[in-house]
Design a protein around this motif. Structure first.
Motif, PDB file in Angstrom:
ATOM      1  N   GLY A   4       0.815  -1.178  -0.015  1.00  0.00           N
ATOM      2  CA  GLY A   4       0.091  -0.151  -0.032  1.00  0.00           C
ATOM      3  C   GLY A   4       0.805   1.193  -0.032  1.00  0.00           C
ATOM      4  O   GLY A   4       0.511   2.339  -0.661  1.00  0.00           O
ATOM      5  N   VAL A   7       2.409   1.718  -3.439  1.00  0.00           N
ATOM      6  CA  VAL A   7       1.340   2.445  -4.494  1.00  0.00           C
ATOM      7  C   VAL A   7       1.065   4.056  -4.121  1.00  0.00           C
ATOM      8  O   VAL A   7       0.820   4.940  -4.970  1.00  0.00           O
ATOM      9  N   THR A  39      -5.870   1.689 -16.855  1.00  0.00           N
ATOM     10  CA  THR A  39      -4.862   1.055 -16.473  1.00  0.00           C
ATOM     11  C   THR A  39      -4.206   1.827 -15.354  1.00  0.00           C
ATOM     12  O   THR A  39      -3.922   1.143 -14.250  1.00  0.00           O
ATOM     13  N   THR A  41      -5.661   4.182 -13.637  1.00  0.00           N
ATOM     14  CA  THR A  41      -6.556   4.334 -12.544  1.00  0.00           C
ATOM     15  C   THR A  41      -6.371   3.095 -11.596  1.00  0.00           C
ATOM     16  O   THR A  41      -6.583   3.181 -10.344  1.00  0.00           O
ATOM     17  N   SER A  42      -6.520   1.889 -12.384  1.00  0.00           N
ATOM     18  CA  SER A  42      -6.489   0.679 -11.681  1.00  0.00           C
ATOM     19  C   SER A  42      -5.224   0.543 -10.691  1.00  0.00           C
ATOM     20  O   SER A  42      -5.304   0.181  -9.498  1.00  0.00           O
ATOM     21  N   GLY A  45      -5.245   3.061  -7.662  1.00  0.00           N
ATOM     22  CA  GLY A  45      -6.262   2.869  -6.825  1.00  0.00           C
ATOM     23  C   GLY A  45      -6.642   1.624  -6.188  1.00  0.00           C
ATOM     24  O   GLY A  45      -7.199   1.609  -5.326  1.00  0.00           O
ATOM     25  N   ARG A  46      -5.357   0.993  -6.226  1.00  0.00           N
ATOM     26  CA  ARG A  46      -5.450  -0.292  -5.513  1.00  0.00           C
ATOM     27  C   ARG A  46      -4.371  -0.394  -4.372  1.00  0.00           C
ATOM     28  O   ARG A  46      -3.925   0.777  -4.314  1.00  0.00           O
ATOM     29  N   SER A  47      -4.380  -1.354  -3.521  1.00  0.00           N
ATOM     30  CA  SER A  47      -3.440  -1.596  -2.067  1.00  0.00           C
ATOM     31  C   SER A  47      -2.633  -2.589  -2.499  1.00  0.00           C
ATOM     32  O   SER A  47      -1.841  -2.914  -1.295  1.00  0.00           O
ATOM     33  N   THR A  48      -2.755  -3.231  -3.618  1.00  0.00           N
ATOM     34  CA  THR A  48      -1.785  -4.435  -3.891  1.00  0.00           C
ATOM     35  C   THR A  48      -0.832  -3.897  -4.963  1.00  0.00           C
ATOM     36  O   THR A  48      -0.805  -2.877  -5.951  1.00  0.00           O
ATOM     37  N   PRO A  50       1.197  -3.688  -8.234  1.00  0.00           N
ATOM     38  CA  PRO A  50       1.197  -3.622  -9.926  1.00  0.00           C
ATOM     39  C   PRO A  50       2.203  -4.525 -10.402  1.00  0.00           C
ATOM     40  O   PRO A  50       3.092  -4.819  -9.693  1.00  0.00           O
ATOM     41  N   ASP A 206     -18.158   4.906  -3.600  1.00  0.00           N
ATOM     42  CA  ASP A 206     -17.641   3.970  -4.524  1.00  0.00           C
ATOM     43  C   ASP A 206     -17.904   4.152  -5.975  1.00  0.00           C
ATOM     44  O   ASP A 206     -17.428   3.456  -6.811  1.00  0.00           O
TER      45      ASP A 206
END
Length: 316
Positions: A4, A7, A39, A41-42, A45-48, A50, A206
């Motif tokens: 996290g 990212v 891509t 954005t993903s 916006g994640r906590s894992t 890339p 969301d």
């Protein structure tokens, strides 16, 4: 450092570069890579973690050289090893098990060997990344998109109450009306259509992505509210004082003409609840304290309760 935090460092790097998602995609394509806005954005916006190739392409698109991109990828891989996540794509040589003859090793033996060989290198790389994050935090893009200088002075802490310092989080945040905490302040259209441009409304949290909100300290309890969107770029909130949009809040391109918001804590202290006041124009509130989705934010006489109280928290 965990996934996290890594990212979060990527998000800070994009701010430092001063590029929108579309600009990053164009730069990646110009250098032979592929990095669509969806891509990005993903990724951000994640906590894992890339995938490693995406990180290299992203760092290049931000304007950094190959050596720096390699460092970011190496740190990503070191985090993956320490968290026992499988690293995507080909691993650097220092992460691969040795080949050749000798005593057969179990997977557990190889994992210990990898970590012992990686530790001295990873330590140096993590130090480098911490420096990059520190630089990014103080070199966020200026209003004209340049990379020179700090955005604003570090704000002074307001007075304390029973040891609690009511300072809102800086950087990426969510602003939620306390009366409807499942909603977030973001862009939308005026319900009665009296004003055409996008304005501040409340929508489901969301459904806000890919737009992000940045709270930029301007000294003391003054803050600028920035909205970042891959299609529209950066806009800074302005409380309109004339014309058909009077009383509404509009994200404008020229941040020199935006409004500065006093973030005044609302009791109890330490609850992250604030009233947003603009000198001479009153306080931001949700129209009629309505809790339905799509209701506009408007400037009102300050009462410090109901739709004028917002929960400000760091974006996850």
């Amino acid at each position: 450092m965990n996934a996290g935090e890594f990212v979060a460092a990527l998000r800070a790097l994009r701010l430092w570069a001063g590029l929108s998602y579309r600009e990053l995609a164009a730069k990646a394509q110009a250098s032979g890579g592929s990095l669509p806005p969806s891509t990005i954005t993903s990724m951000l916006g994640r906590s894992t973690l890339p995938r490693a190739p995406l990180i290299a392409t992203f760092v290049h698109a931000c304007g950094l050289d190959q050596d720096t991109a390699d460092r970011w990828v190496a740190v990503r891989n070191s985090i993956a090893v320490r968290s026992e996540q499988p690293a995507s794509g080909p691993l650097p040589e220092l992460l691969e098990p040795p080949s050749g003859g000798g005593t057969e090793r179990t997977p557990a033996d190889l994992q210990v060997k990898r970590r012992s060989r990686l530790w001295p290198v990873a330590t140096g790389l993590l130090i480098t990344l911490v420096l990059v994050i520190s630089i990014a935090a103080f070199l966020l893009p200026e209003r004209d998109g340049s990379r020179h200088g700090r955005v604003a002075a570090i704000p002074e802490a307001p007075s304390t109450h029973n040891g609690a310092v009511p300072v809102p989080p800086n950087g990426w945040v969510r602003i939620r009306p306390v009366g409807a905490p499942h909603l977030c302040l973001t862009d939308g259209r005026v319900q009665d259509r009296r004003y055409v441009p996008l304005v501040a409304v409340q929508r489901r949290c969301d459904a806000v992505a890919p737009q992000g909100t940045v709270l930029e300290p301007m000294g003391g309890d003054l803050y600028r509210i920035q909205w970042h969107h891959p299609d529209y770029g950066k806009g800074c909130l302005k409380a309109l004082s004339d014309g058909p949009g009077t009383g509404l809040l509009e994200p404008i391109d020229d941040c020199l003409q935006d409004s500065r918001f006093h973030l005044e804590p609302s009791a109890p202290y330490g609850s992250n609840r604030y009233v947003l006041r603009v000198d001479g124009q009153g306080c931001v509130g949700i129209r009629d304290s309505d809790t339905s989705e799509g209701t506009e934010a408007v400037m009102e006489r300050c009462v410090g309760r109901g739709g004028q109280v917002f929960l400000i928290e760091a974006a996850s």
